[in-house]
Design an enzyme around this catalytic site. Structure first.
Site, mmCIF file in Angstrom:
data_model
loop_
_atom_site.group_PDB
_atom_site.id
_atom_site.type_symbol
_atom_site.label_atom_id
_atom_site.label_comp_id
_atom_site.label_asym_id
_atom_site.label_seq_id
_atom_site.Cartn_x
_atom_site.Cartn_y
_atom_site.Cartn_z
ATOM 1 N N ARG A 47 -11.739 -7.684 14.155
ATOM 2 C CA ARG A 47 -12.566 -7.584 14.767
ATOM 3 C C ARG A 47 -14.476 -7.289 14.392
ATOM 4 N NH1 ARG A 47 -10.853 -2.769 18.894
ATOM 5 N NH2 ARG A 47 -10.037 -1.719 16.815
ATOM 6 N N ARG A 48 -14.240 -6.704 13.529
ATOM 7 C CA ARG A 48 -15.404 -5.996 12.027
ATOM 8 C C ARG A 48 -15.606 -6.653 11.215
ATOM 9 N NH1 ARG A 48 -13.370 -1.986 14.754
ATOM 10 N NH2 ARG A 48 -12.123 -0.791 12.391
ATOM 11 N N LYS A 106 5.465 -2.793 19.783
ATOM 12 C CA LYS A 106 6.643 -2.157 20.019
ATOM 13 C C LYS A 106 5.918 -1.983 21.311
ATOM 14 C CE LYS A 106 4.578 2.665 19.112
ATOM 15 N NZ LYS A 106 4.119 1.911 17.730
ATOM 16 N N GLU A 191 -2.585 11.090 16.074
ATOM 17 C CA GLU A 191 -4.081 10.483 16.096
ATOM 18 C C GLU A 191 -4.731 12.044 17.043
ATOM 19 O OE1 GLU A 191 -4.367 8.094 15.534
ATOM 20 O OE2 GLU A 191 -3.334 6.742 14.902
ATOM 21 N N LYS A 206 10.203 2.559 21.787
ATOM 22 C CA LYS A 206 11.213 2.254 20.945
ATOM 23 C C LYS A 206 12.430 2.050 21.676
ATOM 24 C CE LYS A 206 7.868 3.516 17.351
ATOM 25 N NZ LYS A 206 7.883 5.043 16.635
#
Length: 432
Positions: A47-48, A106, A191, A206
């Site tokens: 994307r970058r 997943k 995160e 999963k």
């Protein structure tokens, strides 16, 4: 050895993708010897594009992923961008244009695995995804190939490193949930938004994949019962220790005793300290497989991270490239059993229920009567008065095996009793 290289397109060059590219470069000779032909990184979709990516020729970098997978000369597409779209469209397009696919996605496989397998079969290409479930741990291939002649009855596992780190920290230090989460975030295990992990979404995806492979039936993400671990408290761990247990967030896939249905679920559970999964610490993953002939097997190792996940991706890449050279494909979807997925209400297990009750005679008899009326047998009971003398006591009931529906009825009836002040916690007991 064939001198013409097999061309690989890489979709995504983040933590995992960059490791895949690095290993392809640093181990190029070994990989070529194992495959029978050299590998060539033919393009990297990102994307970058302005970002500097060490070891990757900037001429290979593109933002047009669709054009890359449509080239027609690509042998294998490696998808590590995640999410549903554009990953789904890109994988489908790659298969249509003659490329096999290796994915770590997943969420997509749990939602649309059947359609992707159908596309791979239609175009005579491979779809491999070892990295989608447990990072570096070889799990999908053993289930799909090594145990292909066996009957798998149960898959029980810790498949999310973030939640295992948090629960392990709560267990070993007495920390509360938020304190343990903060440490996991600071160390990079969680995160900034940990919802997918702590609410069980990651593990549920999963579980859907594992159940489908283990039981040769189609299990989608929507079929998996999901319960997060944000309500687990230090008091729950104290209760678990009194029972000789600890608490883990488990993915559990089971074949019914009569063999006519399966279940798939994710939730916190107490497991005995004697069970192999109880000793899995930190951010590690482990999956316990029970089969008719092989018996009990456990697969253990790092379940996430750039290098471990890239290891699984490269393993698939080698296998797919070998198939490509031999003009064949590996195993596709096996869903011949067409077993239905039973709802959570039919799941049978043990339960640990902690109640706040009035500290007076007759309460235990009332509670026991409720359990009996709903056909739920009690294994052990422990009642303890509160030290502050507020007229309340803690009552802990551990049941024998009962259905989730029966236990729900018990809890509703308990809450209607004047002597029951509240239901402090309910937790399943697994691994026995």
């Amino acid at each position: 050895m064939r001198t013409r290289p097999l061309k690989v397109a890489l979709l995504g060059c983040g933590v995992v993708g960059s490791e895949v590219a690095r290993i392809m470069t640093t181990h190029a000779e070994d990989l070529a010897a194992r495959i029978g032909a050299p590998l060539e990184l033919a393009g990297v979709a990102v994307r970058r594009p302005a970002k500097v990516r060490a070891g990757i020729d900037s001429a290979l970098v593109t933002t047009d992923a669709t054009a890359l997978v449509k080239r027609g000369d690509i042998d294998v597409v490696v998808e590590v961008i995640g999410g549903i779209e554009p990953a789904r469209s890109l994988i489908t397009t790659a298969l249509e244009h003659g490329a096999s696919v290796v994915s770590a996605n997943k969420a997509l496989l749990a939602q649309d695995g059947a359609a992707l397998h159908a596309a791979a079969g239609e175009h005579g290409r491979d779809l491999y995804y070892e990295a989608a479930v447990a990072g570096a741990i070889p799990l999908i291939r053993p289930l799909r190939e090594s145990l292909a002649g066996d009957k798998v009855d149960r898959v029980l596992g810790i498949v999310n490193g973030t939640t295992n780190f948090i629960l392990d920290k709560m267990d070993s230090t007495g920390a509360g949930y938020q304190e343990a989460l903060d440490e996991a975030t600071a160390l990079g295990y969680a995160e900034a938004d940990p919802t997918a992990d702590v609410e069980g979404f990651d593990a549920a995806a999963k579980a859907a994949i594992l159940a489908g492979i283990a039981f040769h039936t189609r299990v989608r993400l929507d079929d998996v019962y999901r319960e997060g671990m944000t309500e687990v408290t230090a008091a729950d761990f104290a209760s678990a220790k009194e029972m000789g247990c600890t608490i883990k967030l488990l993915a559990i896939c089971e074949r019914a005793a009569d063999g006519e249905s399966v279940t798939a679920r994710v939730h916190p559970a107490m497991i005995p300290l004697s069970h192999p999964l109880a000793s899995v610490r930190g951010a590690y993953n482990a999956v316990f497989v029970e089969s008719e002939a092989a018996g009990q097997l456990m697969f253990y190792g790092p379940g996430a991270g750039g290098a471990p996940t890239a290891s699984a991706v490269l393993g698939d890449l080698v296998a797919v490239c070998r198939n490509r050279l031999n003009g064949t494909t590996g195993p596709g979807e096996s869903a011949y059993t067409r077993l239905p997925v039973s709802p959570m209400g039919e799941v049978v297990t043990r339960y640990h229920i902690s109640l706040d009750v009035a500290d007076k005679p007759g309460v235990l008899a009332q509670v026991a009567t409720v359990f009996a009326e709903h056909g739920v047998s009690i294994d052990t009971v422990r009642q303890q008065s509160r030290p502050d003398g507020d007229g309340e006591a803690s009552l802990v009931v551990v049941t024998h095996r009962a259905s989730d529906a029966a236990l729900t009825g018990v809890v509703e009836a308990l809450r209607s009793l004047d002597t029951v002040r509240g239901v402090a916690s309910i937790m399943r007991v697994e691994g026995e």
